[in-house]
Design a protein around this motif. Sequence first.
Motif, PDB file in Angstrom:
ATOM      1  N   VAL A 205       0.816  -1.215   0.000  1.00 54.78           N
ATOM      2  CA  VAL A 205       0.000   0.000   0.000  1.00 54.78           C
ATOM      3  C   VAL A 205       0.852   1.268   0.000  1.00 54.78           C
ATOM      4  N   VAL A 206       1.813   1.366   0.917  1.00 52.94           N
ATOM      5  CA  VAL A 206       2.621   2.584   1.007  1.00 52.94           C
ATOM      6  C   VAL A 206       3.418   2.794  -0.275  1.00 52.94           C
ATOM      7  N   VAL A 417       8.908  -3.724   1.976  1.00 55.63           N
ATOM      8  CA  VAL A 417       9.278  -4.090   3.340  1.00 55.63           C
ATOM      9  C   VAL A 417      10.087  -2.964   3.989  1.00 55.63           C
ATOM     10  N   GLY A 418      11.007  -2.378   3.210  1.00 58.13           N
ATOM     11  CA  GLY A 418      11.833  -1.299   3.737  1.00 58.13           C
ATOM     12  C   GLY A 418      11.030  -0.088   4.159  1.00 58.13           C
ATOM     13  N   GLN A 420       8.011  -0.114   5.362  1.00 60.80           N
ATOM     14  CA  GLN A 420       7.411  -0.414   6.660  1.00 60.80           C
ATOM     15  C   GLN A 420       8.454  -0.321   7.762  1.00 60.80           C
ATOM     16  N   GLU A 421       9.668  -0.791   7.485  1.00 61.72           N
ATOM     17  CA  GLU A 421      10.727  -0.745   8.493  1.00 61.72           C
ATOM     18  C   GLU A 421      11.108   0.692   8.834  1.00 61.72           C
ATOM     19  N   ILE A 422      11.144   1.562   7.827  1.00 57.57           N
ATOM     20  CA  ILE A 422      11.432   2.971   8.088  1.00 57.57           C
ATOM     21  C   ILE A 422      10.328   3.573   8.960  1.00 57.57           C
ATOM     22  N   GLY A 423       9.089   3.314   8.593  1.00 56.27           N
ATOM     23  CA  GLY A 423       7.970   3.865   9.352  1.00 56.27           C
ATOM     24  C   GLY A 423       7.936   3.392  10.786  1.00 56.27           C
ATOM     25  N   LEU A 424       8.385   2.154  11.023  1.00 54.82           N
ATOM     26  CA  LEU A 424       8.386   1.588  12.373  1.00 54.82           C
ATOM     27  C   LEU A 424       9.678   1.879  13.121  1.00 54.82           C
ATOM     28  N   GLY A 425      10.615   2.566  12.460  1.00 49.74           N
ATOM     29  CA  GLY A 425      11.870   2.915  13.115  1.00 49.74           C
ATOM     30  C   GLY A 425      12.862   1.780  13.200  1.00 49.74           C
ATOM     31  N   ILE A 426      12.690   0.762  12.373  1.00 51.06           N
ATOM     32  CA  ILE A 426      13.570  -0.419  12.415  1.00 51.06           C
ATOM     33  C   ILE A 426      14.807  -0.215  11.545  1.00 51.06           C
ATOM     34  N   SER A 427      14.629   0.439  10.382  1.00 48.13           N
ATOM     35  CA  SER A 427      15.725   0.653   9.439  1.00 48.13           C
ATOM     36  C   SER A 427      15.804   2.124   9.065  1.00 48.13           C
ATOM     37  N   SER A 428      16.988   2.546   8.659  1.00 42.71           N
ATOM     38  CA  SER A 428      17.197   3.921   8.205  1.00 42.71           C
ATOM     39  C   SER A 428      16.998   3.992   6.697  1.00 42.71           C
ATOM     40  N   ARG A 430      19.070   5.053   4.487  1.00 41.22           N
ATOM     41  CA  ARG A 430      20.294   4.569   3.841  1.00 41.22           C
ATOM     42  C   ARG A 430      20.346   3.045   3.845  1.00 41.22           C
ATOM     43  N   GLN A 431      19.977   2.420   4.930  1.00 43.28           N
ATOM     44  CA  GLN A 431      19.985   0.955   4.994  1.00 43.28           C
ATOM     45  C   GLN A 431      19.009   0.345   3.994  1.00 43.28           C
ATOM     46  N   VAL A 432      17.832   0.954   3.860  1.00 40.73           N
ATOM     47  CA  VAL A 432      16.848   0.441   2.905  1.00 40.73           C
ATOM     48  C   VAL A 432      17.351   0.619   1.476  1.00 40.73           C
TER      49      VAL A 432
END
Length: 448
Positions: A205-206, A417-418, A420-428, A430-432
């Motif tokens: 979705v995002v 997936v990245g 969602q990880e950014i939005g949840l504060g799991i990944s930066s 740059r990492q994504v």
Amino acid sequence: MSHARKRIMLAGWLAAALLAGAVWTNAGALAQGQQGSQEPVVLTVLNFLDATGPGTEREIKEIWNAFERNNPDIKIVREDLFLEPFHQKTEAYAAAGRLPDVFYMWPGGRSMTLHTQRLAKDLGPFVEPMRDEFSEAALVPQAGGYLAMIPFGLSSSHVMYVNTALLDSLGLQVPRTYEELKAMVPTLRAAGKEVILMGAQDDWVVQSTLFSMIVGRLVGDEGMDAILAGKARFTDEPFVKALEFYASLFEDGVLSRRIFQTGYNEVNPLFAQGKAPFLIDGDWKVRNFLTDPSTDEALIPPAEQKHIRMTIFPAIPGEVTHNSTSMVQGDGYGINAKIPTGSRKEEAAWRLVQWLTSTEAQRVRMETGSAFPSRKGVTSDRLEPLAQERSQFYGGLTGTYVLDNVLDPKVYVPINVGLQEIGLGISSPRQVAESVQKAFDAWKASQQ
């Protein structure tokens, strides 16, 4: 493709949709006479359908049931699925070599397997005698380099729906820039409102409805073309900046992490109830707010739909493309490539696809808000205010890529997936970006 050419194609599409067009004639009567007393042809169909959506009963009655009634020499065995169950079943059928005779598909993205493995017939030769009945933009080659399906129309994967009555009640206006949108956050929070609603529990979705638009604004199609050609990288500044801007939406309070806990259709009543002044989704979301003919009820009654405006995200700092939204050819139906050429089954399958893209079928979809027509001469005097709003939405907009339409699943899934990880504060960001580039390199190597 240049932005100028895109504007020309879009303008041609819109103009064609408003012209008086050719009258649909059902080929079924002739075929029935030729078939005589033969047993009906059985067609299996995998269909994408929201069983709970307003207008679904009408679509089944006026499109599917009408076809069977007018074509007694054809028997339809239809399987209706929606969202991930549909995509998972399509891939399972494809992997097993057991695709149905006719199947719902996209011009790329989630239907990439069907295109690149040429599992759908080339409909170019079939459509040639009736080509003038469609907007030319609808018939350009798709992900496999050929016409695997006839799109219902043009689709914008990004729309910002605005409840203008709610904004007025709070002394606010539709924002023209991101800074104006960010400035609304304290007022909306104080009123107990979210700023932007999204049903982003599913990871596509995002990416499809928001981030593709951001990439179109900050990277541009030319920048994405350079990445796809290996002349630039996802780890270069433009794409990283797009990820950083997306991350700032959460930091600024414009987006809440609650969007990842909200189911795709769970967001509909939240917006209808005024829980936030803004909703981000695709243009297809219109149908969820219209009157359901089976109940004569609507999430947003027609009298209140005049307070709902369809627009796009406000101007983003540093954007290279202005007044743009992510767009793609609409969905359609393909025919199994294994069906023998010249067979009764092929004729029956093409007759069904013709009907599914006919003036009558496209009028139903336009009235129920599920699609903007690709066929010329599709008009209606039965449009509810929000459906009328949709018909006027595209004027003057620039179309940019939808990422899951131009990237292979092995590349866009890491983006999904990245995000969602950014939005949840799991990944930066740059990492994504590094993860996506690694996935792209691996996919590219596998193509050699």
